[in-house]
Design an enzyme around this catalytic site. Structure first.
Site, PDB file in Angstrom:
ATOM      1  N   PHE A 177       0.780  -1.075   0.059  1.00 43.93           N
ATOM      2  CA  PHE A 177      -0.099  -0.077  -0.150  1.00 43.93           C
ATOM      3  C   PHE A 177       0.982   1.378   0.039  1.00 43.93           C
ATOM      4  O   PHE A 177       1.782   1.373   1.026  1.00 43.93           O
ATOM      5  CB  PHE A 177      -0.734  -0.099   1.215  1.00 43.93           C
ATOM      6  CG  PHE A 177      -1.907   1.040   1.354  1.00 43.93           C
ATOM      7  CD1 PHE A 177      -2.885   1.208   0.391  1.00 43.93           C
ATOM      8  CD2 PHE A 177      -1.699   1.958   2.360  1.00 43.93           C
ATOM      9  CE1 PHE A 177      -3.741   2.284   0.598  1.00 43.93           C
ATOM     10  CE2 PHE A 177      -2.603   3.059   2.604  1.00 43.93           C
ATOM     11  CZ  PHE A 177      -3.759   3.199   1.781  1.00 43.93           C
ATOM     12  N   SER A 233       3.173  -7.067   2.582  1.00 48.75           N
ATOM     13  CA  SER A 233       2.599  -6.128   3.511  1.00 48.75           C
ATOM     14  C   SER A 233       1.187  -6.126   2.656  1.00 48.75           C
ATOM     15  O   SER A 233       0.651  -7.394   2.892  1.00 48.75           O
ATOM     16  CB  SER A 233       3.008  -4.627   3.273  1.00 48.75           C
ATOM     17  OG  SER A 233       2.404  -3.678   4.426  1.00 48.75           O
ATOM     18  N   MET A 234       0.495  -5.120   2.245  1.00 50.35           N
ATOM     19  CA  MET A 234      -1.033  -5.355   1.547  1.00 50.35           C
ATOM     20  C   MET A 234      -0.935  -6.438   0.451  1.00 50.35           C
ATOM     21  O   MET A 234      -1.733  -7.000   0.244  1.00 50.35           O
ATOM     22  CB  MET A 234      -1.258  -4.029   1.197  1.00 50.35           C
ATOM     23  CG  MET A 234      -2.655  -4.093   0.482  1.00 50.35           C
ATOM     24  SD  MET A 234      -3.196  -2.529  -0.333  1.00 50.35           S
ATOM     25  CE  MET A 234      -2.040  -2.579  -2.055  1.00 50.35           C
ATOM     26  N   ASP A 257       9.005  -4.508  13.209  1.00 54.01           N
ATOM     27  CA  ASP A 257       8.416  -3.807  12.084  1.00 54.01           C
ATOM     28  C   ASP A 257       7.518  -2.740  12.603  1.00 54.01           C
ATOM     29  O   ASP A 257       6.582  -2.809  13.501  1.00 54.01           O
ATOM     30  CB  ASP A 257       7.540  -4.904  11.517  1.00 54.01           C
ATOM     31  CG  ASP A 257       6.637  -4.477  10.350  1.00 54.01           C
ATOM     32  OD1 ASP A 257       6.391  -3.252  10.062  1.00 54.01           O
ATOM     33  OD2 ASP A 257       6.607  -5.373   9.292  1.00 54.01           O
ATOM     34  N   HIS A 307      10.141  -3.502   8.247  1.00 52.62           N
ATOM     35  CA  HIS A 307       8.965  -3.737   7.300  1.00 52.62           C
ATOM     36  C   HIS A 307       9.572  -4.102   5.994  1.00 52.62           C
ATOM     37  O   HIS A 307       8.864  -5.028   5.457  1.00 52.62           O
ATOM     38  CB  HIS A 307       8.120  -2.505   7.414  1.00 52.62           C
ATOM     39  CG  HIS A 307       6.559  -3.004   6.700  1.00 52.62           C
ATOM     40  ND1 HIS A 307       5.972  -4.030   7.188  1.00 52.62           N
ATOM     41  CD2 HIS A 307       5.941  -2.474   5.378  1.00 52.62           C
ATOM     42  CE1 HIS A 307       4.945  -4.286   6.105  1.00 52.62           C
ATOM     43  NE2 HIS A 307       5.094  -3.174   5.250  1.00 52.62           N
TER      44      HIS A 307
END
Length: 259
Positions: A25, A93-94, A194, A224
């Site tokens: 994202f 992530s996303m 993270d 992250h």
């Protein structure tokens, strides 16, 4: 709007085993480009699309939502399945949530799933006011470049558009409900440190999927965006080993150059 330099999508024509990579994202393909190129160098056919609204300016994300982002990776997966005999999906992530939904919805068309710091929920206390706040405040501070490695930078937006964030929150809820439909072999790599997505999200994913072939790896040296961090090489090698175990023909044919 022109695409930011370095944020372009990436494709590579390789052998009969394919890999679809999904970025995060407000990020861009740049965060996964080294991973994609590593897979390409080992003979895979690779697709790393630029998600709608990303890679230009944050204002362009205001008119997009999860349906647009998911449609893009869904389309790429369908194209890969026509080209390849076996396809793996990857995500950061996303992008991890996107990859998991692809697995949940496409079943046997997805041979295996690899996710890095997969996002599953919005933990910010302000998330609850997004339905209203998005009409009052267009954006908030960005979340890119959470990287421990000095000099490593993620190309992405320095603002988070709140309309898009609201849509993302809805998407996380949707995917969480679909996780039991994920049955494919799964490799989860996540960072204990993270500052964007807490380890609780990886734990949630691991507890909800129905996969029986599951591997969890901790990325102790990275934040992250681990694909650009100290543990990047480990991610690349572990994912290749994962593919090689499940699809022994991977890398046995096809070119090793291109873009």
């Amino acid at each position: 709007m022109p695409v930011l330099p370095g944020a372009e999508p990436y494709r590579h024509e390789g052998g009969e085993v394919g890999a679809l990579l999904c970025h995060g994202f407000t990020g861009s393909p740049q965060s996964l480009r080294p991973w994609a190129e590593h897979l390409a160098e080992h003979g895979l056919t690779v697709s790393l699309p630029l998600l709608p609204g990303h890679g230009t300016r944050w204002q362009d994300m205001q008119v997009t939502g999860w349906q647009d982002w998911y449609a893009e990776v869904d389309r790429e997966l369908r194209a890969l399945t026509e080209r390849c005999t076996e396809v793996f999906v990857f995500g950061l992530s996303m992008g991890g949530a996107l990859a998991l939904r692809l697995a949940a919805r496409h079943g046997d068309a997805v041979r295996g799933v690899v996710v890095v710091n997969p996002a599953n929920k919005m933990h910010d206390r302000a998330a609850g006011v997004l339905p209203v706040a998005r009409f009052l405040v267009p954006s908030t501070k960005g979340i890119v470049s959470d990287i421990a490695k000095p000099g490593s930078v993620e190309i992405g937006y320095d603002r988070v558009p709140l309309h898009a964030a609201h849509s993302l929150r809805q998407f996380f809820r949707l995917v969480d409900g679909e996780l039991p439909q994920v049955t494919q072999p799964l490799l989860v790599l996540h960072s204990p440190q993270d500052h964007v997505v807490p380890p609780a999200d990886s734990a949630r994913v691991l507890s909800r999927v129905s996969s029986t072939d599951v591997t969890e790896i901790l990325l102790e040296q990275s934040y992250h965006v681990a694909t650009l961090d100290h543990d990047a090489d480990r991610i690349f090698e572990e994912s290749l080993a994962f593919i090689g175990r499940l699809a022994p023909s991977a890398g046995k044919e096809g070119t090793t150059t291109g873009g």
